[in-house]
Motif scaffolding. Structure first.
Motif, PDB file in Angstrom:
ATOM      1  N   ILE B   3     -39.143 -34.050   9.056  1.00 44.68           N
ATOM      2  CA  ILE B   3     -38.177 -33.058   9.523  1.00 44.68           C
ATOM      3  C   ILE B   3     -38.384 -32.722  10.989  1.00 44.68           C
ATOM      4  N   LYS B   4     -39.649 -32.796  11.442  1.00 47.49           N
ATOM      5  CA  LYS B   4     -39.883 -32.458  12.855  1.00 47.49           C
ATOM      6  C   LYS B   4     -39.323 -33.525  13.786  1.00 47.49           C
ATOM      7  N   ASN B   5     -39.027 -34.692  13.237  1.00 51.19           N
ATOM      8  CA  ASN B   5     -38.482 -35.764  14.082  1.00 51.19           C
ATOM      9  C   ASN B   5     -36.950 -35.841  14.076  1.00 51.19           C
ATOM     10  N   LEU B   6     -36.303 -34.943  13.350  1.00 50.87           N
ATOM     11  CA  LEU B   6     -34.832 -34.960  13.367  1.00 50.87           C
ATOM     12  C   LEU B   6     -34.353 -34.673  14.780  1.00 50.87           C
ATOM     13  N   PRO B   7     -33.235 -35.249  15.197  1.00 52.87           N
ATOM     14  CA  PRO B   7     -32.745 -35.001  16.557  1.00 52.87           C
ATOM     15  C   PRO B   7     -32.586 -33.498  16.810  1.00 52.87           C
ATOM     16  N   VAL B   8     -32.874 -33.084  18.055  1.00 51.08           N
ATOM     17  CA  VAL B   8     -32.781 -31.650  18.358  1.00 51.08           C
ATOM     18  C   VAL B   8     -31.338 -31.217  18.618  1.00 51.08           C
ATOM     19  N   GLU B   9     -30.461 -32.174  18.946  1.00 52.58           N
ATOM     20  CA  GLU B   9     -29.062 -31.817  19.230  1.00 52.58           C
ATOM     21  C   GLU B   9     -28.440 -31.099  18.036  1.00 52.58           C
ATOM     22  N   GLU B  10     -27.666 -30.082  18.347  1.00 58.46           N
ATOM     23  CA  GLU B  10     -26.961 -29.336  17.300  1.00 58.46           C
ATOM     24  C   GLU B  10     -25.456 -29.409  17.561  1.00 58.46           C
ATOM     25  N   CYS B  11     -24.694 -29.847  16.579  1.00 58.08           N
ATOM     26  CA  CYS B  11     -23.228 -29.735  16.688  1.00 58.08           C
ATOM     27  C   CYS B  11     -22.732 -28.561  15.861  1.00 58.08           C
ATOM     28  N   MET B  12     -23.642 -27.983  15.098  1.00 56.61           N
ATOM     29  CA  MET B  12     -23.348 -26.763  14.352  1.00 56.61           C
ATOM     30  C   MET B  12     -23.790 -25.648  15.286  1.00 56.61           C
ATOM     31  N   ILE B  13     -22.854 -25.124  16.050  1.00 55.42           N
ATOM     32  CA  ILE B  13     -23.233 -24.206  17.129  1.00 55.42           C
ATOM     33  C   ILE B  13     -23.021 -22.751  16.687  1.00 55.42           C
ATOM     34  N   ILE B  30     -27.291 -31.010   9.218  1.00 52.67           N
ATOM     35  CA  ILE B  30     -27.928 -32.326   9.072  1.00 52.67           C
ATOM     36  C   ILE B  30     -26.890 -33.439   9.251  1.00 52.67           C
ATOM     37  N   VAL B  31     -25.691 -33.212   8.730  1.00 54.91           N
ATOM     38  CA  VAL B  31     -24.620 -34.215   8.873  1.00 54.91           C
ATOM     39  C   VAL B  31     -24.415 -34.535  10.347  1.00 54.91           C
ATOM     40  N   PHE B  32     -24.275 -33.498  11.155  1.00 61.90           N
ATOM     41  CA  PHE B  32     -24.015 -33.727  12.584  1.00 61.90           C
ATOM     42  C   PHE B  32     -25.218 -34.358  13.281  1.00 61.90           C
ATOM     43  N   LYS B  33     -26.416 -33.945  12.883  1.00 55.06           N
ATOM     44  CA  LYS B  33     -27.616 -34.544  13.489  1.00 55.06           C
ATOM     45  C   LYS B  33     -27.649 -36.051  13.199  1.00 55.06           C
ATOM     46  N   ALA B  34     -27.269 -36.424  12.003  1.00 53.97           N
ATOM     47  CA  ALA B  34     -27.331 -37.841  11.624  1.00 53.97           C
ATOM     48  C   ALA B  34     -26.181 -38.640  12.233  1.00 53.97           C
ATOM     49  N   LEU B  35     -24.999 -38.051  12.280  1.00 54.62           N
ATOM     50  CA  LEU B  35     -23.828 -38.824  12.720  1.00 54.62           C
ATOM     51  C   LEU B  35     -23.627 -38.774  14.232  1.00 54.62           C
ATOM     52  N   GLY B  36     -24.134 -37.757  14.889  1.00 51.50           N
ATOM     53  CA  GLY B  36     -24.038 -37.678  16.352  1.00 51.50           C
ATOM     54  C   GLY B  36     -22.673 -37.243  16.834  1.00 51.50           C
ATOM     55  N   LYS B  37     -22.535 -37.255  18.157  1.00 49.27           N
ATOM     56  CA  LYS B  37     -21.342 -36.656  18.769  1.00 49.27           C
ATOM     57  C   LYS B  37     -20.125 -37.569  18.745  1.00 49.27           C
ATOM     58  N   ASN B  38     -20.345 -38.852  18.528  1.00 40.66           N
ATOM     59  CA  ASN B  38     -19.208 -39.779  18.470  1.00 40.66           C
ATOM     60  C   ASN B  38     -18.633 -39.763  17.048  1.00 40.66           C
ATOM     61  N   THR B  39     -18.220 -38.573  16.647  1.00 41.88           N
ATOM     62  CA  THR B  39     -17.781 -38.335  15.274  1.00 41.88           C
ATOM     63  C   THR B  39     -16.531 -37.475  15.295  1.00 41.88           C
ATOM     64  N   ILE B  40     -15.582 -37.777  14.435  1.00 49.84           N
ATOM     65  CA  ILE B  40     -14.414 -36.906  14.252  1.00 49.84           C
ATOM     66  C   ILE B  40     -14.417 -36.457  12.802  1.00 49.84           C
ATOM     67  N   MET B  41     -14.220 -35.153  12.619  1.00 47.20           N
ATOM     68  CA  MET B  41     -14.317 -34.621  11.270  1.00 47.20           C
ATOM     69  C   MET B  41     -12.962 -34.135  10.757  1.00 47.20           C
ATOM     70  N   GLU B 182     -34.534 -34.389   4.846  1.00 54.19           N
ATOM     71  CA  GLU B 182     -34.897 -35.729   5.354  1.00 54.19           C
ATOM     72  C   GLU B 182     -34.150 -36.795   4.556  1.00 54.19           C
ATOM     73  N   ASP B 183     -34.125 -36.604   3.242  1.00 55.81           N
ATOM     74  CA  ASP B 183     -33.426 -37.552   2.367  1.00 55.81           C
ATOM     75  C   ASP B 183     -31.934 -37.575   2.707  1.00 55.81           C
ATOM     76  N   LEU B 184     -31.382 -36.395   2.910  1.00 55.86           N
ATOM     77  CA  LEU B 184     -29.966 -36.297   3.272  1.00 55.86           C
ATOM     78  C   LEU B 184     -29.705 -37.033   4.579  1.00 55.86           C
ATOM     79  N   TYR B 185     -30.596 -36.801   5.541  1.00 59.62           N
ATOM     80  CA  TYR B 185     -30.458 -37.426   6.858  1.00 59.62           C
ATOM     81  C   TYR B 185     -30.489 -38.955   6.733  1.00 59.62           C
TER      82      TYR B 185
END
Ligand SMILES: Cc1ncc(C[n+]2csc(CCOP(=O)(O)OP(=O)(O)O)c2C)c(N)n1
Ligand code: SF4
Ligand SMILES: [Mg+2]
Lengths: 387, 301
Positions: B3-13, B30-41, B182-185
């Motif tokens: 969990i400490k290695n999950l990306p620090v970026e947050e799209c859930m602001i 976690i969804v946003f951390k895994a999928l990143g900013k090149n994502t449309i929801m 972590e599993d979700l990620y």
């Protein structure tokens, strides 16, 4: 320019493909089927380079149009009757989201009982969705209106979806010669689509979240203003088309022999075209009668109708009915005149369930009014007995 | 991934309008951390449409298109096609719907999009109710649970959405739980790397809906897995692999805990314990759960 002799549906398919939409999601329903089959065939021939999505319902067809349009591309679809009704929620959604989707609707009766012939109750019951609504009276008009509609919908003063309506079988399955411009000419007239806004990962915006009354009201007002803007743009675009291609089907209405008329007939769609024959015959008989074929039900041509109402008594034929009230065109015509003209208006319900409305029928209706024998509002040729 | 290695970026602001202890918000982070900013929801009517916050603000830092309740998968199909047509096929399109929008009203559009091989990730966060509208039953609500429309407790069992999805034979489907980020990620990362339709369902215990304290969301998810009320697994090209505690339960290396331990902590099952213990219905739940695991063992071992 080439001449293509084909049915309304295949002509609409040709027009849609020449407008170069990137995404066409569609679902089949009689009598629209040959329209979407036509487009599917252009995928095979390579003439349609966009994506044809075989969705699992009309509801999803409109949702996919909304998604694609929001993601920044030109979209087109077609439907009819129950398909249009199934889309209803998403028709509102598309208009409120200000997405310039263009759709053909083939006017077909609503069940039960199952009936595939024509009347206008399907599209009339979508009149408050915010869509611009055209009613066509020939295959040439279908072709020209499809192309013009993209230009209208995508204009930043409009940004509303457009529904092009035409009658089941009378137009959808009847072949007529249609002039088809070269692709290059269409491309000159209808430039590449540049969306005013879109879903963009470089500019992350949330569209359509919870909105408070004060802001929501602004959207509604802006939609209303945009329909008003469309009233000016529809004639401008029709005139530009005429200049380029020499063809013209009228602006919001098409007037026919209205000069000096003391009675003017108003109708939409194929009845509008059939009426020209009746007008010619009645004129020969010496009746001073003209025709105003209503091309756009939304925006509604209030000013044009008021002008006619100041000149002549009006006869309205509706191939639809708002049950518990009267024909929709009849109601709206009277509303346009209210307080400004006390001309007489006679309403007729005719052709429901796809009953034929021939030029003979239309002449009978007109004669009845001119001879002072018509009621304010009546059903023409009703065969069920009773009142 | 620790969990400490999950990306620090947050799209859930900041600015979310969720309840405290909301599982949907935890999942989305976690969804946003895994999928990143090149994502449309794409978001249908559900709690997420509230969590997003009020116009003109937003609590999501990716583009979001809201759509009607039953329409997430169809809307996403349109977005995905349009992106590809513009040469932007690398953008991840994700539909984020609730269990109501997935099991019930949206199942047709979802099935259609899966059949069409739409290249997107469909995420269902499953709080086992219609929570947006104030806790009504859904096809995911378990047997005997109270909701405002199943006042004496639901009389039917929940659907097995996982098996319905498997019948579409899509390249990737998985079940996860907010309590195991972590599993979700990892499951999201895998989904993102695969072309075609992907389905991910996330168990999301909802404090106001299930009637437990807001500090207990994570515990409630862990209990769901340990009692076998929920299973963690992946299904890749028709091969199902259980993981975490669910794998141990499947292989009978551990016994699942009694469901009773899980439900007695939730007010929605309160009527099974007070004024008198409803032994019959509690046994029905245990037996049904055993049957499910028996079927899993037959199919997946
Ligand atoms: C066609 C339609 N029917 C009903 C509703 C009302 N509605 C909005 S959200 C919702 C329930 C959502 O449940 P779920 O998908 O499980 O998401 P959750 O609220 O639990 O996050 C309902 C019934 C609606 N918006 N549209
Ligand atoms: S009701 Fe449940 S899912 Fe909805 S916002 Fe509140 S905690 Fe989250
Ligand atoms: Mg729910």
């Amino acid at each position: 320019m080439t001449v293509m002799i084909d049915t309304g549906n295949y002509i609409a398919a040709k027009a849609a493909v020449m407008a170069r939409p990137a995404v066409v999601p569609a679902y089949p329903i009689t009598p629209q089927t040959t329209l979407v089959e036509g487009i599917a065939n252009y995928v095979k021939t390579g003439e349609f380079k966009g994506e044809y999505i075989c969705v699992e319902s009309e509801h999803s067809a409109m949702c996919a149009c909304i998604g694609a349009s929001a993601a920044g591309v030109r979209t087109f679809t077609g439907t009819s009757s129950h398909g249009l009704l199934l889309m209803h929620e998403m028709l509102h959604w598309a208009a409120l989201a200000r997405l310039p989707i263009v759709m053909c609707n083939i006017n077909r009766v609503i069940g039960p009982g199952w009936n595939i012939w024509t009347d206008e109750n399907d599209s009339i019951s979508q009149r408050d969705t915010g869509w611009i609504q055209f009613y066509c009276s020939s295959n040439q008009e279908i072709f020209d209106t499809v192309i013009q509609s993209f230009k209208l919908a995508e204009n930043k003063k409009v940004l509303l979806p457009v529904m092009i309506n035409y009658n089941a079988f009378i137009l959808s399955h009847t072949s007529m010669p249609v002039y088809i411009p070269e692709q290059k000419e269409i491309d000159d007239f209808l430039q590449k689509y540049k969306p005013q806004w879109k879903l963009d990962v470089n500019n992350p915006i949330t569209f359509g979240n919870i909105i408070l009354p004060v802001d929501y009201e602004k959207i509604r007002k802006d939609m209303q203003n945009s329909q008003e803007n469309a009233k000016k743009l529809i004639p401008e675009i029709a005139k530009e088309w005429k200049k380029k291609f020499g063809r013209y089907h009228g602006d919001l209405i098409e007037e026919y022999k209205c000069d000096g008329a003391d009675h003017i007939l108003l109708a939409m769609g194929a009845i509008g075209a059939e009426s020209k024959v009746s007008i010619n015959n009645l004129r020969k008989e010496g009746l001073k009668i003209g025709l105003a074929r209503v091309r756009t039900f939304r925006p509604f041509p209030n000013e044009e109708i008021l002008k006619l109402g100041k000149q002549a008594d009006l006869i309205v034929i509706d191939r639809n009915i708002s049950i518990g009230s009267e024909g929709a065109l009849f109601s709206e015509v009277k509303a346009s005149l209210y307080g400004k003209s006390d001309t007489k208006v006679h309403g007729f319900i005719a052709g429901l369930g796809g009953k034929d409305v021939t030029y003979n029928d239309i002449e009978t209706i007109c004669r009845k009014v001119v001879e002072g024998k018509a009621k304010d509002c009546e059903w023409y040729g009703f065969e069920g007995g009773g009142k | 991934m620790a969990i400490k290695n999950l990306p620090v970026e947050e799209c859930m602001i900041p600015g979310s309008a969720a309840c405290p202890g909301c599982p949907a918000t935890m999942a989305l982070r976690i969804v946003f951390k895994a999928l990143g900013k090149n994502t449309i929801m794409v978001v249908p009517a559900c709690c997420t449409a509230v969590i997003e916050s009020l116009y003109p603000n937003t609590s999501f830092d990716v583009p979001v298109m809201n759509i009607a309740f039953e329409a997430a998968a169809a809307g996403a199909s349109g977005v995905e096609a349009a992106l590809r047509q513009q040469g932007k096929g690398d953008t991840t399109v994700v539909a984020g719907a609730g269990d109501g929008g997935t099991y019930d009203i949206g199942i047709q559009a979802l099935s259609g999009a899966l059949e069409r091989q739409t290249n997107f990730i469909y995420i269902c966060y499953n709080n086992q109710i219609y929570s947006n509208t104030g806790i009504q039953r859904s096809g995911a609500t378990p047997y005997a649970a109270w909701t405002t429309t199943t006042v004496g407790g639901k009389t039917e069992f929940r659907k097995e959405m996982g098996e319905i999805i498997q019948a579409h034979h899509i390249p990737y489907a998985a079940q996860a739980c907010v309590s195991y980020p972590e599993d979700l990620y990892n499951k999201l990362k895998k989904a993102k790397s695969i072309k075609g339709p992907k389905y991910l369902e996330i168990m999301a215990p909802c404090p106001p809906g299930w009637r437990f304290g807001m500090e207990k969301t994570v515990d409630m998810g862990i209990m769901a897995v340990e009692t076998g009320a929920w299973a963690l697994y992946e299904c890749e090209n028709d091969v199902v692999t259980f993981n975490g505690k669910s794998k141990l339960i499947l292989e009978e290396k551990i016994q699942r805990k009694p469901i009773e331990e899980w439900i007695k902590q939730q007010g929605r099952f309160g009527h099974l314990f007070k004024p008198k213990k409803d032994v019959t219905r509690i046994k029905t739940i245990e037996d049904h759960t055993d049957q499910i695991w028996k079927r899993y063992r037959k199919k997946y071992l």
